[in-house]
Design a protein around this motif. Structure first.
Motif, PDB file in Angstrom:
ATOM      1  N   ILE A 124       1.002  -1.470  -0.058  1.00 34.44           N
ATOM      2  CA  ILE A 124      -0.050   0.338  -0.168  1.00 34.44           C
ATOM      3  C   ILE A 124       0.708   1.454   0.092  1.00 34.44           C
ATOM      4  CG2 ILE A 124      -0.166  -0.023   2.956  1.00 34.44           C
ATOM      5  CD1 ILE A 124      -3.246   0.786   1.684  1.00 34.44           C
ATOM      6  N   SER A 125       1.862   0.931   0.257  1.00 42.62           N
ATOM      7  CA  SER A 125       3.087   2.067   0.490  1.00 42.62           C
ATOM      8  C   SER A 125       3.088   3.137  -0.780  1.00 42.62           C
ATOM      9  CB  SER A 125       4.443   2.024   1.029  1.00 42.62           C
ATOM     10  OG  SER A 125       5.182   1.248   0.266  1.00 42.62           O
ATOM     11  N   ALA A 126       2.865   2.480  -1.994  1.00 43.44           N
ATOM     12  CA  ALA A 126       3.781   2.607  -2.977  1.00 43.44           C
ATOM     13  C   ALA A 126       2.388   3.327  -3.744  1.00 43.44           C
ATOM     14  CB  ALA A 126       4.551   1.057  -3.751  1.00 43.44           C
ATOM     15  N   TYR A 127       0.849   2.268  -4.203  1.00 50.88           N
ATOM     16  CA  TYR A 127       0.190   2.658  -4.631  1.00 50.88           C
ATOM     17  C   TYR A 127       0.069   3.506  -5.337  1.00 50.88           C
ATOM     18  CZ  TYR A 127      -1.485  -2.394  -3.356  1.00 50.88           C
ATOM     19  OH  TYR A 127      -1.524  -4.116  -2.433  1.00 50.88           O
ATOM     20  N   ASN A 128       0.283   4.792  -4.914  1.00 54.86           N
ATOM     21  CA  ASN A 128      -0.240   5.619  -5.632  1.00 54.86           C
ATOM     22  C   ASN A 128       0.594   6.902  -6.154  1.00 54.86           C
ATOM     23  OD1 ASN A 128      -3.473   6.286  -5.153  1.00 54.86           O
ATOM     24  ND2 ASN A 128      -2.968   6.074  -3.225  1.00 54.86           N
ATOM     25  N   GLU A 129       2.220   5.677  -5.824  1.00 52.41           N
ATOM     26  CA  GLU A 129       3.257   6.516  -7.323  1.00 52.41           C
ATOM     27  C   GLU A 129       3.475   6.705  -8.199  1.00 52.41           C
ATOM     28  OE1 GLU A 129       6.224   7.359  -4.853  1.00 52.41           O
ATOM     29  OE2 GLU A 129       4.834   6.978  -3.278  1.00 52.41           O
ATOM     30  N   THR A 130       3.619   7.725  -9.028  1.00 52.96           N
ATOM     31  CA  THR A 130       3.424   8.007 -10.311  1.00 52.96           C
ATOM     32  C   THR A 130       4.732   7.178 -10.529  1.00 52.96           C
ATOM     33  OG1 THR A 130       5.103  10.093  -9.626  1.00 52.96           O
ATOM     34  CG2 THR A 130       1.734   9.964  -9.836  1.00 52.96           C
TER      35      THR A 130
END
Length: 348
Positions: free
Chosen positions: A253-259
């Motif tokens: 979940i720490s990376a789900y919204n990374e671009t």
């Protein structure tokens, strides 16, 4: 048909995917429309949706790339697990008044042919629990820990995202199986709750340095690491494995919204040093065994071994976009659910 179809279709507010987000979903990601849900034909039924499941996996479903499940299409109703009541039916197995769970989407009413739909007993547990400990998160915890993690009595088990829908059930099942359980969560309230439900040690990643605290809590290392977070938390767990450890990759979940793609694990050579394994899994692969997990978890809830906790938001489908963002900011302890209390009555 088990019930005659209504003279008019049902009118429903629905959330559609308007465009794919870059980073966090925002107002441009969604469109909210009022649509007609057809009256059921033979082998179909209509569900009045009561509760929507909010899950981290939803963010991945918005991306247009190959995954374990096709992405939500532009212009389609947003995919979501939900519970509800059958209000019209032409299906022999689903009568008006039945309570059910399925992937009905972010809508007030849904037409279904029964595929992927199960009957639920609200006398056993309330609807939110059927989306949490007795739903996909509970199935994920059960099979991820037992089949993938191959947990054994006496193991030391580390759980990241431990106060979430999956992690909290993982930790409690591990305790029921005679394990020492360490949880990683964010904030004093969540950490205190984990201690209340039996976790042996809890690390607050927002206030403590995870790696040294982990070495204090598990001086002999970790046998099973159930990871829901990825990133630096994954690296901290990899640095403190025990020989023969099993690392279960459930989510990141720490990376789900990374671009852009996040950096990979830096401490992966720990797998070599400790002769450990790291495996991912998808809960849908265990669908034919869901009844086994439901029976076991329901029994644990009934005898108090497992505490099922839900954070229930109240509103309408229009509130779904903000509710989803709350999932990534950590508003929930346990399962996050949106109860559809604010709706326009159907015209059907």
């Amino acid at each position: 048909m088990t019930e005659s179809a209504p003279a008019a279709p049902f009118t429903a507010r629905q959330v559609l995917l308007n465009q794919r987000p870059h980073g966090y979903p925002d107002d441009t990601t969604w469109s909210v429309v009022t649509s007609e849900v057809p009256a059921p034909g033979d082998g179909q039924f209509v569900v009045r949706v009561s509760h929507l499941s909010l899950d981290p996996a939803m963010r991945g479903w918005l991306n247009d790339f190959s995954s374990y499940i096709p992405p939500v299409e532009i212009g389609a109703v947003m995919r979501a697990g939900a519970t509800g009541t059958v209000v019209a039916s032409g299906h022999p197995s689903y009568a008006v008044g039945d309570t059910v769970a399925g992937s009905f989407g972010v809508t007030e009413y849904a037409l279904s042919d029964g595929r992927g739909v199960t009957h639920i007993d609200l006398d056993t547990c309330g609807a939110p629990t059927w989306l949490g400990a007795l739903g996909m998160p509970g199935m994920t915890a059960y099979f991820g820990l037992k089949d993938v993690g191959k947990v054994q009595p006496g193991d030391t088990v580390l759980v990241s995202g431990a106060a979430g829908a999956v992690g909290s059930v993982v930790g409690q099942i591990a305790k029921a199986m005679g394990c020492t359980v360490i949880g990683i969560a964010g904030g004093p309230d969540k950490c205190a709750w984990l201690s209340e439900i039996g976790f042996d040690a809890v690390i607050d990643y927002k206030a403590e340095k995870v790696l040294p605290r982990l070495r204090e809590a598990a001086p002999k290392g970790i046998d099973v690491f159930f990871d829901n977070v990825g990133g630096d938390i994954l690296d901290a767990g990899l640095a403190n494995l025990r020989r023969g450890a099993r690392v279960v990759l459930c989510g990141a979940i720490s990376a789900y919204n990374e671009t852009s793609l996040p950096a990979g694990p830096r401490r992966y050579l720990s797998l070599l040093v400790y002769r450990a394994t790291m495996a991912g899994f998808v809960v849908f692969d265990y669908e034919d065994r869901y009844p086994e997990a439901v029976e076991a978890i329901a029994g644990w809830i009934a005898d108090g071994t497992v505490v099922a906790r839900e954070t229930v938001l109240h509103g309408g489908v229009d509130d779904f976009p903000d509710a989803l963002l709350g999932l990534f900011s950590g508003v929930n302890t346990g399962k996050l659910v949106l109860a559809l209390d604010d709706r326009v009555p159907s015209a059907g």
